[in-house]
Structure formats: structure tokens, C-alpha cells
Design an enzyme around this catalytic site. Structure first.
Site, PDB file in Angstrom:
ATOM      1  N   ASP A 155      37.014  34.432  32.485  1.00 33.08           N
ATOM      2  CA  ASP A 155      36.020  34.844  33.579  1.00 33.08           C
ATOM      3  C   ASP A 155      36.820  34.713  34.704  1.00 33.08           C
ATOM      4  O   ASP A 155      37.383  33.579  34.883  1.00 33.08           O
ATOM      5  CB  ASP A 155      35.454  33.619  33.270  1.00 33.08           C
ATOM      6  CG  ASP A 155      33.930  33.655  34.424  1.00 33.08           C
ATOM      7  OD1 ASP A 155      33.316  34.120  34.653  1.00 33.08           O
ATOM      8  OD2 ASP A 155      33.782  32.788  35.445  1.00 33.08           O
ATOM      9  N   ASP A 215      20.608  28.586  21.403  1.00 31.98           N
ATOM     10  CA  ASP A 215      21.028  27.462  21.200  1.00 31.98           C
ATOM     11  C   ASP A 215      22.204  27.675  19.931  1.00 31.98           C
ATOM     12  O   ASP A 215      21.795  28.960  19.488  1.00 31.98           O
ATOM     13  CB  ASP A 215      20.943  26.161  20.713  1.00 31.98           C
ATOM     14  CG  ASP A 215      19.578  26.225  20.208  1.00 31.98           C
ATOM     15  OD1 ASP A 215      19.725  27.023  19.011  1.00 31.98           O
ATOM     16  OD2 ASP A 215      18.916  25.717  19.890  1.00 31.98           O
ATOM     17  N   ASP A 254      16.347  29.665  20.361  1.00 30.19           N
ATOM     18  CA  ASP A 254      16.286  28.588  20.295  1.00 30.19           C
ATOM     19  C   ASP A 254      15.773  27.912  19.051  1.00 30.19           C
ATOM     20  O   ASP A 254      14.656  28.231  18.563  1.00 30.19           O
ATOM     21  CB  ASP A 254      15.060  28.025  21.425  1.00 30.19           C
ATOM     22  CG  ASP A 254      14.273  26.899  21.365  1.00 30.19           C
ATOM     23  OD1 ASP A 254      15.346  25.729  21.022  1.00 30.19           O
ATOM     24  OD2 ASP A 254      13.617  26.494  22.097  1.00 30.19           O
ATOM     25  N   ASP A 263      13.568  23.289  22.933  1.00 36.57           N
ATOM     26  CA  ASP A 263      13.375  23.368  23.931  1.00 36.57           C
ATOM     27  C   ASP A 263      13.258  24.012  24.386  1.00 36.57           C
ATOM     28  O   ASP A 263      13.390  24.181  25.883  1.00 36.57           O
ATOM     29  CB  ASP A 263      14.450  22.034  23.829  1.00 36.57           C
ATOM     30  CG  ASP A 263      15.387  23.029  23.760  1.00 36.57           C
ATOM     31  OD1 ASP A 263      15.952  24.121  23.460  1.00 36.57           O
ATOM     32  OD2 ASP A 263      16.544  22.305  24.294  1.00 36.57           O
ATOM     33  N   GLU A 299      37.412  39.702  32.643  1.00 37.53           N
ATOM     34  CA  GLU A 299      36.378  40.216  34.074  1.00 37.53           C
ATOM     35  C   GLU A 299      37.065  39.930  35.234  1.00 37.53           C
ATOM     36  O   GLU A 299      37.529  38.714  35.520  1.00 37.53           O
ATOM     37  CB  GLU A 299      35.319  39.523  34.276  1.00 37.53           C
ATOM     38  CG  GLU A 299      34.214  39.355  34.734  1.00 37.53           C
ATOM     39  CD  GLU A 299      33.663  38.450  35.952  1.00 37.53           C
ATOM     40  OE1 GLU A 299      32.286  38.039  37.032  1.00 37.53           O
ATOM     41  OE2 GLU A 299      34.671  36.944  36.247  1.00 37.53           O
TER      42      GLU A 299
HETATM   43  C1  GLC Z   1      31.586  35.399  36.478  1.00 37.62           C
HETATM   44  C2  GLC Z   1      30.545  34.785  35.212  1.00 37.62           C
HETATM   45  C3  GLC Z   1      28.897  34.588  36.457  1.00 37.62           C
HETATM   46  C4  GLC Z   1      29.785  33.162  37.184  1.00 37.62           C
HETATM   47  C5  GLC Z   1      30.812  32.993  37.751  1.00 37.62           C
HETATM   48  C6  GLC Z   1      31.583  32.422  38.322  1.00 37.62           C
HETATM   49  O1  GLC Z   1      31.461  36.164  37.525  1.00 37.62           O
HETATM   50  O2  GLC Z   1      30.238  36.350  35.061  1.00 37.62           O
HETATM   51  O3  GLC Z   1      27.820  34.483  35.715  1.00 37.62           O
HETATM   52  O4  GLC Z   1      28.715  33.084  37.894  1.00 37.62           O
HETATM   53  O5  GLC Z   1      31.935  33.687  37.457  1.00 37.62           O
HETATM   54  O6  GLC Z   1      32.462  31.139  37.057  1.00 37.62           O
END
Ligand code: GLC
Length: 543
Positions: free
Chosen positions: A211, A38, A30, A34, A276
């Protein structure tokens, strides 16, 4: 011998054997006091990451966001949220990172937007059947008056995956209601994300972590799954990685990546993407990877392996075999911002830490790319006792499960929390660090022989320099070893590096593998060999 054949390593192939460090931006450093991490904070800490010896950073979302799901609810894909800084901060950070030889991977969240995204507010402002609604998945409900959701799909965060709005229609959100799913059959959605990719590639990013990469396409007709928590007590999400769900891993999703790959390839310097993705089998997961799709997909089976030689051996063999098929090395990971930290998964306390250190040496000796999660190099455990009122994970309210315990800000230095997370004198941090973390801070571990930080530094230094580990394409040779012991070697020229992990209940004698290079625990000499303690790993070298 299993071989992961691939083309010779070039600079464009940097990702094939890279060590990538995941920065959970909100909790890393940070700069303005705050209590929230960041981009400037990351920038100031880049020398630490260079000295640690990683090749690249993956930054979790820092885009404009109401932060309902820690930034995975994006309101503007082309801007930085003020809590994290500005686009100028991003540019300065990436310039400095590149100058230090660190690449930058950013998180792309294409499955859903935030409900605060201009597209969704427009969708709500117009009526059923409008072009604005067509970008999302709106549907009529079932029942005499449409009072029941359109189907039986459940949110990953618990409860129904549908929310009804005032005019009676329902919209789909596989995650929080504040994360409406996009309609990826809509050409405008596709065009928008291709443009977003270019926006960040033009700013110099080296790659993307995609994601929910398995989620964008839903089965035609939105068919029921056929069972629900209410009827069976088993949540649909428990099928992840085991069975097929109509909202995940649909064949058509691959068309999206086949459109993205030429965009990545049109930029110089080896721009890459890591998925992912959760799929029913390793074979289906492997379909996300290849010369015309994405470069990598996390091997979550490795993360899910239990503390046993058989469990690790099985997932490693499967992952390496799949790597051979797709011609891309495996992507190993032990911890991330969604999973309980591996120190705690392996038993917590001293035992969990011993095992976590050994598992890290195991991972870093395997061919392929490894992803580290911030704080694992400090041996941080999951914080299990956060007060409920401080927990922010949207899943917590719906399921009682919370991912906040792995998201506590990093301890850098000092005697009192938040241990140098912010500038001098700053006392704020969005989640509190436990008092035990004083001894785990970067400053407390730096230069201390045997500390987890120095173990990681040593392992990463060797991994970079050692010819047998620098290769991504030589596979591993499993060696005869006693029950509960994993031993494999990798060879380059006349040098062989052997990694031995003791998951049995007793110390094991390691003999004939040569000189120890690094070990997760103290080795004691015995005859010509060494005794490897319980829950320990070592790398040894022989010429
Ligand atoms: C993926 C991310 C997770 C998030 C989800 C929804 O699994 O790693 O953190 O909550 O997607 O976007």
C-alpha cells in the site's frame, strides 16, 4: 512487435501471467450474519473463485483496526480483527485456498499505522523529542507560537496533512489523522516491517500488495510543495502521476525494497510483491520493479485510459515498452476498491456495461498479469446513490468524494438484498445493495449464456489453455485496423490469437483472423467474416 523478454515461465514465476482477484474482505462474503464480510466467508466461497478461473486472491487488510479507513489503519500487523475472524480462520482459509490451487496475496500497509497502534499511543504518551515520537514524523509548527503546520503538505483525503496535539507538536498524516505516517529513516521501523513480512510468509502467504509503496520516504527537511488548494484551487493530490511531490517517490524508498527482496526470495514457491505506486512517469514507476526490488507495479494508466482506441493504444505501448526495460510483464487493472467501477467510468447503464465487458477482454488478452476487482465479473456498476449517512470513506467528509460506491457487498443469490451476502435469513449488510442487483447476482448469471459472469469464465478458461495467451513474454503485434479499432495478435507456434476491440461508432467487419473463441457481444456472420458490434471485443484464432 514489442517483446517483453523474460526468463522461461516456471512455477516460481506464476505471478508473471496470473489473474489475481481482489477480495475487498469487508464486502465479499459474510459467514456469521453481522453484515460484514469475513475470512470464513471467503473460505466458503473459494470454490467459486476456483471455478471462475483465477490464479490468486489479493485480500485487502483484515488486521486489527479501528476501521477509520476500511482497515488501511492497522493497529496490529500480526493479528486479525475480530470483525473478520481469527488467525486460525486465516490459516484455515489459506490451507483451503492452496488445496484448490489458489495463491494468497495480502495487503501490507507500511506508510502509516493506525493512531490506535501501540507505537502511536506510546508516542502521544511521551513528550517531544522522545524515542517513541522518533518512529513517526512529529515536528514543531510555524508561526510565532507554532500555531501553523510545519509545511504546506496536504492530506490525500483533503485538508492539511498535519494535526496538532495537546503539547503543541504536529504529526504528519498523508491520509486521515487516524493514520500517522511512520518515519522510515528509523531502523526500528525497518526492522519491524521485515519481521511482519516474515510473520506472514511463515504462515504461507504467496505475496504482498504494498500500500502507498511510493510514500514511505519524505524529502529531507520536509520542504514545501509550493502550492496548495487554498492558493491555487488545485489539490496537491492532483499532481499524482504528473509531477514530483516531496512526500512521494523519493529515491531512497528503493532501499527499502532492496532490503525486502532477499526476504521474499529466501522463501520457496515464488513469493512476490506488487506495488501500489504513483510516480511522475512510467519510467519512474518502472524503477519499483526488477530482480532486486518488487515484482510488479499496477499500471494505473491503463485504468485511467478513456474509451478511445488512441488512449488505450498509447498506454498499452508505453507499459509494454517499460516491461521490456525492466524484464517483468505489465500488471493490468481496470477496477479496484479506490476507483469508480469501470462499468460506470465508461458511461454506466447498458453502454457502460458493453464497454466494460469489451475492456475486460482487451485486458485479459494482453501479456502480463491482470488484477480483477470483486464484482467486475458480474458487471457491477458503481452505486452512485448511497445515502450520505451510510458512507464511511474518510475522504467523504473532507472532500465530498467517496469510494463507498465500489465497496457495496457482492450479490450472491436470492430475491432480496443483501442477496446471499450473509448466511440464510441474514438481512444485514454494512452498505445496502440496490434492487437492480438481484439480476446481477452470481446465481442469476450462472449458466446464463452471454452473462458477464459466463463471459469472464470463458475468457479465463481460454486464457489458461491457449498457448498464445499463456505466454507472458511474446509481446503483441498490432494489426492494421480502421479508425477507432484496436487489433493485435499473439502467436505461439502455428497458432495465432487475435483480439479486436471496436471503439468506433459503427460495427466493423472482421475478416481473416479465423474462428471466434469468445466475444463480449453477439457477432453476426457476414461473408467469410463477422460483424463486431460497437463497443465490443472478440478473440479469434487462426492456425
Ligand atoms: C491506498 C489504499 C486506499 C487507502 C490508502 C491509505 O491507496 O488503496 O484504500 O485509503 O492507501 O492507506
Amino acid at each position: 512487435m514489442i517483446s517483453t523478454a523474460g526468463p522461461p515461465h516456471t512455477d516460481d514465476d506464476w505471478w508473471r501471467s496470473a489473474v489475481v482477484y481482489q477480495v475487498y474482505v469487508r464486502s465479499f462474503a459474510d459467514s456469521d450474519g453481522d453484515g460484514t464480510g469475513d475470512l470464513q466467508g471467503i473460505r466458503h466461497r473459494l470454490p467459486y473463485l476456483r471455478d471462475l478461473g483465477v490464479d490468486a486472491l489479493w485480500l485487502t487488510p483484515f488486521y486489527t483496526s479501528p476501521m477509520v479507513d476500511g482497515g488501511y489503519d492497522v493497529a496490529d500487523y500480526r493479528d486479525v480483527d475480530p470483525m473478520f475472524g481469527t488467525l486460525a480462520d486465516f490459516d484455515a482459509m489459506i490451507t483451503d485456498a492452496h488445496a484448490l490451487g489458489l495463491r494468497i496475496i495480502i495487503d501490507l500497509v507500511p506508510n502509516h499505522t493506525s493512531s490506535a497502534h501501540r507505537w502511536f499511543t506510546a508516542a502521544l504518551a511521551t513528550g517531544p523529542g522522545s524515542p517513541e515520537r522518533a518512529r513517526y514524523l512529529f515536528a514543531e509548527g510555524q508561526g510565532a507560537h507554532g500555531e501553523l503546520p510545519p509545511n504546506d503538505w496536504e492530506s490525500i483525503f483533503g485538508g492539511p496533512a498535519w494535526t496538532r496535539i495537546a503539547d503543541g507538536q504536529w504529526y504528519l498524516h498523508l491520509f486521515d489523522p487516524a493514520q500517522p505516517d511512520l518515519n522510515w529513516r528509523h531502523p526500528e521501523v525497518r526492522a519491524e516491517f521485515e519481521d511482519v513480512l516474515r510473520f506472514w510468509l511463515d504462515r504461507g502467504v504467496d505475496g504482498f500488495r504494498i500500500d502507498v509503496a511510493h510514500g514511505m520516504i519524505k524529502a529531507d527537511g520536509l520542504p514545501d510543495v509550493g502550492f496548495s488548494t487554498i492558493t491555487t484551487g488545485q489539490r496537491q493530490v492532483e499532481l499524482l502521476g504528473k509531477g514530483r511531490l516531496p512526500y512521494f517517490d523519493q529515491d531512497e524508498v528503493h532501499e527499502i525494497y532492496r532490503a525486502w527482496r532477499p526476504i521474499l526470495d529466501s522463501y520457496p514457491g515464488g513469493r512476490m510483491a506488487v506495488a501500489e505506486a504513483w510516480a511522475e512517469t512510467p519510467q519512474r514507476l518502472a524503477r519499483y520493479i526488477g530482480p532486486d526490488e518488487l515484482h510488479q507495479a499496477f499500471s494505473f494508466d491503463f485504468l485511467d485510459a478513456t474509451w478511445s482506441a488512441d488512449s488505450f493504444r498509447k498506454v498499452i505501448d508505453t507499459a509494454l515498452a517499460e516491461a521490456t526495460v525492466v524484464g517483468a510483464p505489465t500488471t493490468w487493472v481496470l477496477s479496484n476498491h479506490d476507483k469508480q467501477r469501470h462499468v460506470t467510468r465508461y458511461g454506466d447503464g447498458a453502454e457502460g456495461l458493453r464497454r466494460a465487458r469489451a475492456a475486460s477482454l482487451l485486458m485479459l488478452a494482453l501479456p502480463g498479469c491482470a488484477y480483477l476487482y470483486q464484482g467486475e465479473e458480474l458487471g457491477l456498476p458503481e452505486v452512485l446513490d448511497l445515502p450520505d449517512e451510510l458512507r464511511q470513506d474518510p475522504a467523504f467528509l473532507r472532500t465530498g468524494e467517496s469510494r463507498d460506491g465500489c465497496r457495496v457487498p457482492i450479490p450472491w443469490s436470492g430475491e432480496v438484498a443483501p442477496y446471499g451476502f450473509g448466511p440464510a435469513g441474514s438481512e444485514l449488510s454494512w452498505l445496502p445493495a440496490p434492487t437492480t442487483w438481484r439480476a446481477l447476482s452470481v446465481a442469476a448469471q450462472t449458466g446464463v449464456p452471454g452473462s458477464t459472469l459466463e463471459l469472464y469464465r470463458a475468457a479465463l478458461r481460454i486464457r489458461h489453455a491457449h498457448p498464445a495467451l499463456a505466454l507472458d513474454a511474446d509481446g503483441v503485434t498490432w494489426l492494421e485496423s480502421g479508425p477507432g479499432v484496436l487489433a493485435f495478435s499473439r502467436t505461439a507456434g502455428d497458432t495465432t490469437l487475435t483480439c479486436v476491440v471496436n471503439l468506433s461508432g459503427a460495427p466493423v467487419l472482421i475478416d481473416g483472423y479465423g474462428q471466434p473463441l469468445v466475444a463480449s457481444d453477439t457477432l453476426t456472420g457476414q461473408g467469410s467474416g463477422h460483424l463486431l458490434p460497437v463497443d465490443a471485443a472478440a478473440w479469434l484464432e487462426r492456425h
